[in-house]
Design an enzyme around this catalytic site. Sequence first.
Site, short mmCIF file in Angstrom:
data_model
loop_
_atom_site.label_atom_id
_atom_site.label_comp_id
_atom_site.label_asym_id
_atom_site.label_seq_id
_atom_site.Cartn_x
_atom_site.Cartn_y
_atom_site.Cartn_z
N GLN A 81 -0.98 6.11 27.68
CA GLN A 81 -1.63 6.36 29.22
C GLN A 81 -0.38 5.42 29.54
OE1 GLN A 81 -5.93 4.63 27.63
NE2 GLN A 81 -6.26 6.31 29.49
N HIS A 135 -4.40 3.10 20.05
CA HIS A 135 -5.52 3.69 20.66
C HIS A 135 -5.48 5.20 20.73
CE1 HIS A 135 -7.07 2.12 24.88
NE2 HIS A 135 -7.36 4.05 24.96
N ASN A 174 -9.20 1.22 19.00
CA ASN A 174 -9.61 0.87 19.97
C ASN A 174 -11.13 1.96 19.71
OD1 ASN A 174 -9.99 0.52 23.20
ND2 ASN A 174 -9.31 2.64 23.06
N GLU A 175 -12.28 1.20 19.77
CA GLU A 175 -13.30 2.46 20.64
C GLU A 175 -13.86 2.97 18.95
OE1 GLU A 175 -13.65 4.47 24.28
OE2 GLU A 175 -14.41 2.84 25.44
C1 BGC Z 1 -10.59 4.02 26.82
C2 BGC Z 1 -9.53 4.48 28.03
C3 BGC Z 1 -9.73 5.42 29.03
C4 BGC Z 1 -11.07 4.23 29.68
C5 BGC Z 1 -11.37 5.00 30.89
C6 BGC Z 1 -12.24 3.84 27.22
O1 BGC Z 1 -12.92 4.44 26.52
O2 BGC Z 1 -10.30 2.69 25.63
O3 BGC Z 1 -8.28 5.02 26.96
O4 BGC Z 1 -8.70 5.18 29.84
O5 BGC Z 1 -12.59 4.18 28.77
O6 BGC Z 1 -11.91 5.80 30.92
#
Ligand code: BGC
Length: 416
Positions: free
Chosen positions: A21, A115, A159-160
């Site tokens: 990003q 990520h 991540n997530e």
């Molecule tokens: C993610 C980011 C994303 C942010 C805002 C999260 O789900 O880890 O990569 O930009 O939310 O939407």
Amino acid sequence: MNTQVEFPKGFLWGTATAAHQVEGNNINSDVWLLEHLPETPYAEPSGDACDHYHRYRQDIALLAELGFNMYRFSLEWARIEPVEGEFSRAILEHYRDMLRACHEHGITPMVTFHHFTSPRWLITSGGWESPDTPDKFARYCERTNEYLGDLIGAACTLNEANIAPLITKLGFGPPIEQIHQAPWWSAAARAFGIAPDRLAPFLYALSPEAIDTVLSAHRKGMQAIKAGPGDFPVGITLALSDIQATEDGEILASQMRHEINDVFLETLRDDDFVGVQTYSRTRFGPDGLLPAEEGVELTQMNYEFWPEALEATIRYAAAKTGLPVIVTENGVAATDDTRRIAYIRRALRGVANCLKDGLPVHGYTYWSAFDNFEWSLGYRPTFGLIAVDRETQERTVKPSARWLGAIARANTFERA
Ligand code: BGC
């Protein structure tokens, strides 16, 4: 009444970014390929992003000057291992210098090993539904940590991990069956050289096999990182919406909490912390997902401006895991920066309430340090504390950055 809240000594006050990003030109990643398909679902390609790959030293210095003591950023697997088994020492050295820059400025570096983006070759070999992927991820973690581990302050494996179920089941994206029918899906499969039914980039991997793959990658990756060098906390981060129910919607809501959150949270008992990432709430009635409640402000992402969600998800994650919590992402996409301050203020009240009740919350990380590439939505949503000129890359500090930085530096917060 004294409304000053003192945060515990050593509390981490961070901001976050993710490689794809902000770095720019992440050309060996799967998402870069998706962005450039003629049928792409992406609003625009990521291009140079924030050119953080070259500007990280100024950027880290700026975050320190603002008052933050932690910076969460991700390492890009597609750069470190652009071809399976070929690791780039030059790229590892780049990340080593980012870590050095953090230490020079008194910032604890928290790194995320994955990520959302993966190397293209991983997707060609079955991606996040292949039983081989956890070992491949662990090998990448091992080689990377060998080079960087002595300078890492804290690490998140993935991540997530639950992002794919969250997006589809909570209505943040089209149902997966619809995605599979879209022209871009078959075009993407052709471009990766894989059958459409075997295409499994991280953001779309929600089959039971995918969930197994993701959780096993986390466990194996964590083991590899724990082998050292370095001795720092390692965890995973989860996307946690505060899933609420109207009086008669509780059955559905609790089923969703189970499928989206608990399936992941319940496996984390050996981790050092759980990374909570919360932006808003979602509500269920007896017939399913409810639209935004009338009268509630919407963010640029079109979901409710609901900072109180964070207190609920911290409590939920702590109760389900018994682990320390680090808020690894929380934030709002808003053009009006005063709304960002209002959002963070209300979110921090929630953090303060949790601390008052003795919950082990070890840090708060605002997403994001910079206005950046918001995946398929491109550069339109602005989450950043710092604006970035898309032509010149000039950084402009927003008032919210100074406001939150001052709280971070003082480690106290005026809750009124
Ligand atoms: C993610 C980011 C994303 C942010 C805002 C999260 O789900 O880890 O990569 O930009 O939310 O939407």
